[in-house]
Design a protein around this motif. Structure first.
Motif, PDB file in Angstrom:
ATOM      1  N   UNK A  49      -4.736  -4.860 -13.165  1.00 18.21           N
ATOM      2  CA  UNK A  49      -3.441  -4.329 -13.559  1.00 18.21           C
ATOM      3  C   UNK A  49      -2.354  -5.384 -13.510  1.00 18.21           C
ATOM      4  N   UNK A  50      -1.141  -4.969 -13.840  1.00 17.98           N
ATOM      5  CA  UNK A  50       0.006  -5.871 -13.892  1.00 17.98           C
ATOM      6  C   UNK A  50       1.070  -5.427 -12.897  1.00 17.98           C
ATOM      7  N   UNK A  62      -1.100  -1.267  -2.415  1.00 20.54           N
ATOM      8  CA  UNK A  62       0.204  -0.721  -2.041  1.00 20.54           C
ATOM      9  C   UNK A  62       1.134  -1.891  -1.773  1.00 20.54           C
ATOM     10  N   UNK A  63       2.381  -1.700  -2.074  1.00 19.56           N
ATOM     11  CA  UNK A  63       3.331  -2.773  -1.834  1.00 19.56           C
ATOM     12  C   UNK A  63       4.724  -2.384  -2.254  1.00 19.56           C
ATOM     13  N   UNK A  64       5.553  -3.403  -2.379  1.00 21.05           N
ATOM     14  CA  UNK A  64       6.946  -3.183  -2.696  1.00 21.05           C
ATOM     15  C   UNK A  64       7.440  -4.269  -3.642  1.00 21.05           C
ATOM     16  N   UNK A  65       7.920  -3.867  -4.835  1.00 21.36           N
ATOM     17  CA  UNK A  65       8.549  -4.873  -5.683  1.00 21.36           C
ATOM     18  C   UNK A  65       9.914  -5.180  -5.093  1.00 21.36           C
ATOM     19  N   UNK A  66      10.219  -6.430  -4.913  1.00 18.59           N
ATOM     20  CA  UNK A  66      11.487  -6.785  -4.296  1.00 18.59           C
ATOM     21  C   UNK A  66      12.487  -6.981  -5.343  1.00 18.59           C
ATOM     22  N   UNK A 115      10.645  -1.825   5.357  1.00 15.95           N
ATOM     23  CA  UNK A 115      11.507  -0.915   6.105  1.00 15.95           C
ATOM     24  C   UNK A 115      12.383  -0.064   5.201  1.00 15.95           C
ATOM     25  N   UNK A 116      12.571  -0.513   3.956  1.00 13.49           N
ATOM     26  CA  UNK A 116      13.442   0.235   3.053  1.00 13.49           C
ATOM     27  C   UNK A 116      12.764   1.466   2.471  1.00 13.49           C
ATOM     28  N   UNK A 117      11.546   1.736   2.866  1.00  9.76           N
ATOM     29  CA  UNK A 117      10.848   2.924   2.391  1.00  9.76           C
ATOM     30  C   UNK A 117      10.341   2.802   0.968  1.00  9.76           C
ATOM     31  N   UNK A 118      10.288   1.603   0.425  1.00  4.99           N
ATOM     32  CA  UNK A 118       9.887   1.410  -0.958  1.00  4.99           C
ATOM     33  C   UNK A 118       8.413   1.046  -1.093  1.00  4.99           C
ATOM     34  N   UNK A 119       7.604   1.322  -0.108  1.00  3.00           N
ATOM     35  CA  UNK A 119       6.172   1.058  -0.243  1.00  3.00           C
ATOM     36  C   UNK A 119       5.608   2.096  -1.205  1.00  3.00           C
ATOM     37  N   UNK A 120       4.912   1.630  -2.209  1.00  6.33           N
ATOM     38  CA  UNK A 120       4.365   2.526  -3.208  1.00  6.33           C
ATOM     39  C   UNK A 120       2.995   2.022  -3.643  1.00  6.33           C
ATOM     40  N   UNK A 121       2.215   2.922  -4.205  1.00 11.66           N
ATOM     41  CA  UNK A 121       0.941   2.488  -4.762  1.00 11.66           C
ATOM     42  C   UNK A 121       1.253   1.760  -6.058  1.00 11.66           C
ATOM     43  N   UNK A 152       6.453  -8.884  -6.207  1.00 17.79           N
ATOM     44  CA  UNK A 152       5.756  -7.882  -5.399  1.00 17.79           C
ATOM     45  C   UNK A 152       5.212  -8.477  -4.110  1.00 17.79           C
ATOM     46  N   UNK A 153       5.379  -7.721  -3.041  1.00 18.07           N
ATOM     47  CA  UNK A 153       4.752  -8.030  -1.759  1.00 18.07           C
ATOM     48  C   UNK A 153       3.773  -6.899  -1.474  1.00 18.07           C
ATOM     49  N   UNK A 154       2.498  -7.246  -1.346  1.00 23.96           N
ATOM     50  CA  UNK A 154       1.477  -6.228  -1.100  1.00 23.96           C
ATOM     51  C   UNK A 154       1.370  -5.928   0.385  1.00 23.96           C
ATOM     52  N   UNK A 155       1.084  -4.687   0.697  1.00 24.21           N
ATOM     53  CA  UNK A 155       0.875  -4.272   2.080  1.00 24.21           C
ATOM     54  C   UNK A 155      -0.607  -4.474   2.402  1.00 24.21           C
ATOM     55  N   UNK A 156      -0.939  -5.397   3.328  1.00 21.59           N
ATOM     56  CA  UNK A 156      -2.346  -5.691   3.618  1.00 21.59           C
ATOM     57  C   UNK A 156      -3.051  -4.600   4.413  1.00 21.59           C
ATOM     58  N   UNK A 157      -2.291  -3.697   5.008  1.00 19.92           N
ATOM     59  CA  UNK A 157      -2.892  -2.643   5.816  1.00 19.92           C
ATOM     60  C   UNK A 157      -3.330  -1.456   4.971  1.00 19.92           C
TER      61      UNK A 157
END
Length: 175
Positions: A54-55, A171-175, A29-35, A60-65
């Protein structure tokens, strides 16, 4: 008709914005989804060959969609595992297949979510949990030689793979 919001992905989440299908994963929700990772590999592989995708940071939480792997025919009875490189005596060998296990890549062409083998109830978890570490700090300590980062890997399984192409976008978001 029942309407459920939130519990499937962890903490309860408010509600949708009104439009059908517009629920947002609370972790993004924080808009931090990135490739996070994207590339492709074309070549001839052998059984149990490992390809570094890659590293990323262990949190990181990956977006499964949005995340996807695509492949061409690697030969009869060939499967693919995706996970993280593991350190002996630090985490389970199953970490090498903690995201995707046994994906059939013997078809002419296809695609799959790289989180296909992760239970729906666990898709909100950070990578260190999916890989079997007790904490993000433990994962970083075990991977000091890699700068404390997780190496996402693909392992080719089955008979004798032929040449093919594998592409990936995580795609995902590093927390």
């Amino acid at each position: 008709m029942a309407r459920f919001i939130g519990a499937i992905l962890g903490a309860a989440h408010a509600a949708n914005s009104g439009a059908a299908g517009s629920l947002t994963d609370p972790f993004f929700c924080n808009g931090r989804v990135a490739r996070m990772l994207r590339d492709y590999f074309t070549g001839d592989v052998a059984q149990n060959d490992i390809l570094s995708l890659g590293y990323v940071d262990w949190t990181t939480r990956f977006d499964p969609t949005l995340s996807v792997i695509e492949f061409t025919d690697f030969g009869t009875a060939i499967t693919l595992d995706i996970g993280v490189a593991y350190i002996v005596n630090q985490n389970a060998a199953g970490a090498a297949a903690c995201l995707l296990s046994g994906q059939d890549i013997a078809t002419a062409a296809g695609s799959a979510s790289p989180l296909k083998s992760v239970a729906i109830a666990d898709r909100h978890k950070p990578l260190w949990q999916l890989a079997g570490y007790a904490s993000a700090q433990a994962a970083r300590a075990a991977t000091v030689k890699d700068g404390g980062r997780a190496e996402v890997i693909a392992t080719f399984k089955g008979g004798n793979p032929d040449a093919g192409t594998l592409s990936w976008s995580f795609y995902g978001s590093p927390q």
